[in-house]
Design a protein around this motif. Structure first.
Motif, PDB file in Angstrom:
ATOM      1  N   VAL A   1     -33.431 -22.362 -34.608  1.00  0.00           N
ATOM      2  CA  VAL A   1     -32.222 -23.091 -34.995  1.00  0.00           C
ATOM      3  C   VAL A   1     -32.500 -24.588 -35.064  1.00  0.00           C
ATOM      4  O   VAL A   1     -32.123 -25.256 -36.036  1.00  0.00           O
ATOM      5  CB  VAL A   1     -31.064 -22.801 -34.011  1.00  0.00           C
ATOM      6  CG1 VAL A   1     -29.848 -23.658 -34.342  1.00  0.00           C
ATOM      7  CG2 VAL A   1     -30.708 -21.323 -34.022  1.00  0.00           C
ATOM      8  N   LEU A   2     -33.176 -25.128 -34.066  1.00  0.00           N
ATOM      9  CA  LEU A   2     -33.412 -26.572 -34.034  1.00  0.00           C
ATOM     10  C   LEU A   2     -34.343 -27.039 -35.146  1.00  0.00           C
ATOM     11  O   LEU A   2     -34.119 -28.092 -35.755  1.00  0.00           O
ATOM     12  CB  LEU A   2     -33.961 -26.994 -32.674  1.00  0.00           C
ATOM     13  CG  LEU A   2     -33.026 -26.755 -31.478  1.00  0.00           C
ATOM     14  CD1 LEU A   2     -33.639 -27.307 -30.206  1.00  0.00           C
ATOM     15  CD2 LEU A   2     -31.645 -27.329 -31.709  1.00  0.00           C
ATOM     16  N   GLU A   3     -35.381 -26.274 -35.410  1.00  0.00           N
ATOM     17  CA  GLU A   3     -36.299 -26.673 -36.491  1.00  0.00           C
ATOM     18  C   GLU A   3     -35.642 -26.503 -37.856  1.00  0.00           C
ATOM     19  O   GLU A   3     -35.860 -27.305 -38.762  1.00  0.00           O
ATOM     20  CB  GLU A   3     -37.615 -25.900 -36.400  1.00  0.00           C
ATOM     21  CG  GLU A   3     -38.463 -26.300 -35.222  1.00  0.00           C
ATOM     22  CD  GLU A   3     -38.799 -27.788 -35.171  1.00  0.00           C
ATOM     23  OE1 GLU A   3     -39.040 -28.403 -36.230  1.00  0.00           O
ATOM     24  OE2 GLU A   3     -38.812 -28.345 -34.058  1.00  0.00           O
ATOM     25  N   GLY A   4     -34.817 -25.490 -38.002  1.00  0.00           N
ATOM     26  CA  GLY A   4     -34.049 -25.343 -39.238  1.00  0.00           C
ATOM     27  C   GLY A   4     -33.061 -26.481 -39.413  1.00  0.00           C
ATOM     28  O   GLY A   4     -32.841 -26.975 -40.527  1.00  0.00           O
ATOM     29  N   SER A   5     -32.486 -26.925 -38.317  1.00  0.00           N
ATOM     30  CA  SER A   5     -31.564 -28.058 -38.342  1.00  0.00           C
ATOM     31  C   SER A   5     -32.264 -29.315 -38.841  1.00  0.00           C
ATOM     32  O   SER A   5     -31.683 -30.129 -39.564  1.00  0.00           O
ATOM     33  CB  SER A   5     -31.005 -28.288 -36.936  1.00  0.00           C
ATOM     34  OG  SER A   5     -30.331 -29.510 -36.846  1.00  0.00           O
ATOM     35  N   ARG A   6     -33.504 -29.461 -38.470  1.00  0.00           N
ATOM     36  CA  ARG A   6     -34.283 -30.625 -38.924  1.00  0.00           C
ATOM     37  C   ARG A   6     -34.435 -30.588 -40.451  1.00  0.00           C
ATOM     38  O   ARG A   6     -34.348 -31.622 -41.118  1.00  0.00           O
ATOM     39  CB  ARG A   6     -35.661 -30.619 -38.256  1.00  0.00           C
ATOM     40  CG  ARG A   6     -36.473 -31.860 -38.517  1.00  0.00           C
ATOM     41  CD  ARG A   6     -37.863 -31.754 -37.942  1.00  0.00           C
ATOM     42  NE  ARG A   6     -37.928 -31.296 -36.568  1.00  0.00           N
ATOM     43  CZ  ARG A   6     -37.748 -32.084 -35.499  1.00  0.00           C
ATOM     44  NH1 ARG A   6     -37.468 -33.343 -35.655  1.00  0.00           N
ATOM     45  NH2 ARG A   6     -37.850 -31.579 -34.287  1.00  0.00           N
ATOM     46  N   LEU A   7     -34.627 -29.393 -41.019  1.00  0.00           N
ATOM     47  CA  LEU A   7     -34.707 -29.269 -42.484  1.00  0.00           C
ATOM     48  C   LEU A   7     -33.374 -29.655 -43.117  1.00  0.00           C
ATOM     49  O   LEU A   7     -33.332 -30.359 -44.135  1.00  0.00           O
ATOM     50  CB  LEU A   7     -35.087 -27.837 -42.879  1.00  0.00           C
ATOM     51  CG  LEU A   7     -36.469 -27.346 -42.466  1.00  0.00           C
ATOM     52  CD1 LEU A   7     -36.640 -25.884 -42.852  1.00  0.00           C
ATOM     53  CD2 LEU A   7     -37.560 -28.192 -43.077  1.00  0.00           C
ATOM     54  N   GLY A   8     -32.288 -29.189 -42.509  1.00  0.00           N
ATOM     55  CA  GLY A   8     -30.961 -29.547 -43.001  1.00  0.00           C
ATOM     56  C   GLY A   8     -30.698 -31.036 -42.889  1.00  0.00           C
ATOM     57  O   GLY A   8     -30.040 -31.634 -43.749  1.00  0.00           O
TER      58      GLY A   8
ATOM     59  N   LEU B   1     -29.236 -33.845 -45.591  1.00  0.00           N
ATOM     60  CA  LEU B   1     -28.099 -34.731 -45.319  1.00  0.00           C
ATOM     61  C   LEU B   1     -28.497 -36.199 -45.444  1.00  0.00           C
ATOM     62  O   LEU B   1     -27.725 -37.015 -45.938  1.00  0.00           O
ATOM     63  CB  LEU B   1     -27.522 -34.441 -43.936  1.00  0.00           C
ATOM     64  CG  LEU B   1     -26.890 -33.062 -43.769  1.00  0.00           C
ATOM     65  CD1 LEU B   1     -26.447 -32.848 -42.330  1.00  0.00           C
ATOM     66  CD2 LEU B   1     -25.733 -32.859 -44.729  1.00  0.00           C
ATOM     67  N   CYS B   2     -29.698 -36.506 -45.026  1.00  0.00           N
ATOM     68  CA  CYS B   2     -30.193 -37.880 -45.144  1.00  0.00           C
ATOM     69  C   CYS B   2     -30.289 -38.278 -46.616  1.00  0.00           C
ATOM     70  O   CYS B   2     -29.971 -39.420 -46.983  1.00  0.00           O
ATOM     71  CB  CYS B   2     -31.541 -37.998 -44.447  1.00  0.00           C
ATOM     72  SG  CYS B   2     -31.977 -39.685 -44.027  1.00  0.00           S
ATOM     73  N   SER B   3     -30.689 -37.336 -47.453  1.00  0.00           N
ATOM     74  CA  SER B   3     -30.757 -37.642 -48.887  1.00  0.00           C
ATOM     75  C   SER B   3     -29.361 -37.875 -49.459  1.00  0.00           C
ATOM     76  O   SER B   3     -29.178 -38.732 -50.329  1.00  0.00           O
ATOM     77  CB  SER B   3     -31.493 -36.538 -49.649  1.00  0.00           C
ATOM     78  OG  SER B   3     -30.689 -35.383 -49.771  1.00  0.00           O
ATOM     79  N   LEU B   4     -28.357 -37.135 -48.973  1.00  0.00           N
ATOM     80  CA  LEU B   4     -26.977 -37.374 -49.409  1.00  0.00           C
ATOM     81  C   LEU B   4     -26.523 -38.771 -49.026  1.00  0.00           C
ATOM     82  O   LEU B   4     -25.899 -39.476 -49.825  1.00  0.00           O
ATOM     83  CB  LEU B   4     -26.022 -36.349 -48.787  1.00  0.00           C
ATOM     84  CG  LEU B   4     -26.062 -34.930 -49.307  1.00  0.00           C
ATOM     85  CD1 LEU B   4     -25.043 -34.074 -48.566  1.00  0.00           C
ATOM     86  CD2 LEU B   4     -25.799 -34.879 -50.799  1.00  0.00           C
ATOM     87  N   LEU B   5     -26.833 -39.170 -47.800  1.00  0.00           N
ATOM     88  CA  LEU B   5     -26.465 -40.511 -47.358  1.00  0.00           C
ATOM     89  C   LEU B   5     -27.180 -41.569 -48.197  1.00  0.00           C
ATOM     90  O   LEU B   5     -26.598 -42.605 -48.523  1.00  0.00           O
ATOM     91  CB  LEU B   5     -26.792 -40.708 -45.879  1.00  0.00           C
ATOM     92  CG  LEU B   5     -25.916 -39.965 -44.883  1.00  0.00           C
ATOM     93  CD1 LEU B   5     -26.397 -40.225 -43.461  1.00  0.00           C
ATOM     94  CD2 LEU B   5     -24.463 -40.336 -45.029  1.00  0.00           C
TER      95      LEU B   5
ATOM     96  N   ARG C   1     -33.471 -38.671 -39.566  1.00  0.00           N
ATOM     97  CA  ARG C   1     -34.841 -38.957 -40.004  1.00  0.00           C
ATOM     98  C   ARG C   1     -35.906 -38.529 -38.975  1.00  0.00           C
ATOM     99  O   ARG C   1     -37.095 -38.556 -39.277  1.00  0.00           O
ATOM    100  CB  ARG C   1     -35.000 -40.451 -40.271  1.00  0.00           C
ATOM    101  CG  ARG C   1     -34.225 -40.945 -41.451  1.00  0.00           C
ATOM    102  CD  ARG C   1     -34.464 -42.441 -41.671  1.00  0.00           C
ATOM    103  NE  ARG C   1     -33.564 -42.985 -42.650  1.00  0.00           N
ATOM    104  CZ  ARG C   1     -33.697 -42.848 -43.960  1.00  0.00           C
ATOM    105  NH1 ARG C   1     -34.702 -42.163 -44.442  1.00  0.00           N
ATOM    106  NH2 ARG C   1     -32.822 -43.382 -44.777  1.00  0.00           N
ATOM    107  N   HIS C   2     -35.459 -38.123 -37.816  1.00  0.00           N
ATOM    108  CA  HIS C   2     -36.417 -37.798 -36.761  1.00  0.00           C
ATOM    109  C   HIS C   2     -37.411 -36.735 -37.234  1.00  0.00           C
ATOM    110  O   HIS C   2     -37.024 -35.671 -37.707  1.00  0.00           O
ATOM    111  CB  HIS C   2     -35.695 -37.299 -35.511  1.00  0.00           C
ATOM    112  CG  HIS C   2     -36.609 -37.105 -34.361  1.00  0.00           C
ATOM    113  ND1 HIS C   2     -37.322 -35.947 -34.174  1.00  0.00           N
ATOM    114  CD2 HIS C   2     -36.956 -37.936 -33.359  1.00  0.00           C
ATOM    115  CE1 HIS C   2     -38.060 -36.066 -33.093  1.00  0.00           C
ATOM    116  NE2 HIS C   2     -37.851 -37.263 -32.578  1.00  0.00           N
ATOM    117  N   GLY C   3     -38.663 -37.042 -37.129  1.00  0.00           N
ATOM    118  CA  GLY C   3     -39.723 -36.105 -37.504  1.00  0.00           C
ATOM    119  C   GLY C   3     -40.050 -36.086 -38.982  1.00  0.00           C
ATOM    120  O   GLY C   3     -40.907 -35.297 -39.404  1.00  0.00           O
ATOM    121  N   SER C   4     -39.407 -36.949 -39.775  1.00  0.00           N
ATOM    122  CA  SER C   4     -39.715 -36.929 -41.211  1.00  0.00           C
ATOM    123  C   SER C   4     -41.172 -37.359 -41.412  1.00  0.00           C
ATOM    124  O   SER C   4     -41.711 -38.174 -40.681  1.00  0.00           O
ATOM    125  CB  SER C   4     -38.762 -37.844 -41.993  1.00  0.00           C
ATOM    126  OG  SER C   4     -38.918 -39.174 -41.603  1.00  0.00           O
ATOM    127  N   GLY C   5     -41.782 -36.735 -42.398  1.00  0.00           N
ATOM    128  CA  GLY C   5     -43.186 -37.002 -42.661  1.00  0.00           C
ATOM    129  C   GLY C   5     -44.132 -36.208 -41.777  1.00  0.00           C
ATOM    130  O   GLY C   5     -45.352 -36.284 -41.936  1.00  0.00           O
TER     131      GLY C   5
END
Length: 189
Positions: free
Chosen positions: A104-111, A115-119, A132-136
């Protein structure tokens, strides 16, 4: 990826309900974003605290780097929002729960990346340390590799599915209770 498929199938309807509930208020607005962060703040700190005490979580590559509670706190603080009271997460009581919770948590990171792209496409100037946590990083890829090494027995899969469903359900309840409280306070429907 038998375990991944079992988790996807068992949590799919709850996941869709949660996504629909989150999108009921635009994430690009201050109120929608505050609602989203507050929902996470009711769940994530307790879950990550429990995971840190789990020996199975420590086998996940870069397990400490996956923790997002501090980033969540920074965003809430930047918005001058308090940390809400954490929900009862007493279902966190079995080592085999780690697999489902991490799913669930790792899937949430994908989501969060979506959401960051929407913002980013909006005029919103909101803090995004949590999103953005963990991006890249290759957290999802290393999670999937780790997942293939986990116990796939019927009992372990059942516990992973149960815990994943419980986490999704906790998020959904937190969000719906926030909405109901807001309706009572502001008299909206």
């Amino acid at each position: 990826m038998q375990l991944l498929q079992a988790l996807r199938e068992a949590t799919g309807p709850l996941h869709r309900r949660l996504d629909d509930a989150v999108s009921a208020q635009p994430i690009e607005t201050l109120s929608g974003y505050a609602r989203f962060l507050s929902m996470h703040a009711e769940i994530l700190p307790a879950v990550e605290d429990w995971l840190l005490r789990s020996r199975d979580f420590a086998t996940l590559p870069e397990f400490r780097d996956r923790l997002r509670t501090d980033a969540l706190r920074r965003d809430l603080s930047a918005l001058k929002l308090p940390m809400p009271k954490m929900r009862d997460m007493s279902f966190l009581n079995d080592e085999s729960s780690v697999v489902g919770i991490c799913y669930v948590l790792e899937g949430s990171r994908l989501g969060a990346a979506y959401l960051c792209s929407l913002l980013g496409k909006s005029d919103a100037t909101l803090p995004t340390a949590f999103l953005r946590h963990g991006s890249g990083r290759s957290h999802w890829k290393t999670f999937l590799a780790w997942l293939t090494e986990q116990d796939r027995s019927g009992l372990a899969t059942g516990q992973a599915v149960f815990s994943a469903r419980q986490v999704f359900d906790s998020y959904l309840k937190a969000l719906l209770e926030q909405d109901n409280n807001r309706k009572r306070v502001f008299g909206t429907s």
